[in-house]
Design an enzyme around this catalytic site. Structure first.
Site, PDB file in Angstrom:
ATOM      1  CG  ASN A  40      67.075  20.657 -47.156  1.00 45.30           C
ATOM      2  OD1 ASN A  40      68.202  20.181 -47.213  1.00 45.30           O
ATOM      3  ND2 ASN A  40      66.320  20.825 -48.232  1.00 45.30           N
TER       4      ASN A  40
ATOM      5  CG  HIS B 232      59.823  17.550 -46.312  1.00 41.93           C
ATOM      6  ND1 HIS B 232      59.573  18.653 -45.522  1.00 41.93           N
ATOM      7  CD2 HIS B 232      60.668  17.964 -47.281  1.00 41.93           C
ATOM      8  CE1 HIS B 232      60.231  19.687 -45.997  1.00 41.93           C
ATOM      9  NE2 HIS B 232      60.915  19.296 -47.065  1.00 41.93           N
TER      10      HIS B 232
END
Ligand code: 5GP
Ligand code: ZN
Length: 133
Positions: free
Chosen positions: A85, A98
């Site tokens: 995201n 991440h």
């Protein structure tokens, strides 16, 4: 001391259930998993998100492949969502690069069903399956 939670996990200042590490990345189980085995592949270097730096996402590719295969084999996953995201509007809540690896199992198919969280996931048992010989 940094206030970035993932920098602190990388440094070992905050505990995590690690399942893999290489020169550029660590991987640990998400504390609030959508599905059993939901794992985060996290850059060791602080980069805010995947598009902030030309090489950062690529540096995670070997770990993503290794951990994705490990999850598939050890948890008998039928598929996987591999996603990151970028920005609050996209759902990013931790501003340290991440990549989510979310194993998927037959019976509940499709991207919308990914967000339908499974409950009572035993993180310690899953870590043991991933680390076991
Ligand atoms: P994002 O919303 O930024 O794409 O994903 C952040 C993820 O990090 C979330 O799925 C959240 O559950 C996970 N997370 C946040 N804090 C911690 C933590 O302290 N430990 C672990 N293992 N996961 C965390
Ligand atoms: Zn950080």
């Amino acid at each position: 001391m940094t206030d970035c939670i993932f920098c602190r996990i990388v440094a070992g200042e905050i505990p995590s259930r690690r399942v893999f590490e290489d020169a550029d990345a660590i991987a640990f189980l998400d504390i609030a998993p959508y599905k059993p085995g939901h794992t985060l592949v996290v850059s060791k270097r602080h980069v805010p998100e995947a598009l902030a730096d030309a090489g950062a996402l690529a540096s995670l590719a070997p770990a993503i492949t290794t951990v994705g295969r490990l999850l598939t084999e050890r948890l008998d996953a039928d598929g996987m969502n591999v996603l990151t995201n970028v920005g609050e509007v996209a759902g990013q809540s931790v501003f340290h690069l991440h990549v989510h690896l979310i194993p998927r199992f037959e019976g509940k198919a499709g991207i919308r069903a990914m967000l339908d969280k499974d409950h009572d996931i035993d993180l310690d048992a899953i870590q043991a399956r991933l680390l076991g010989a």
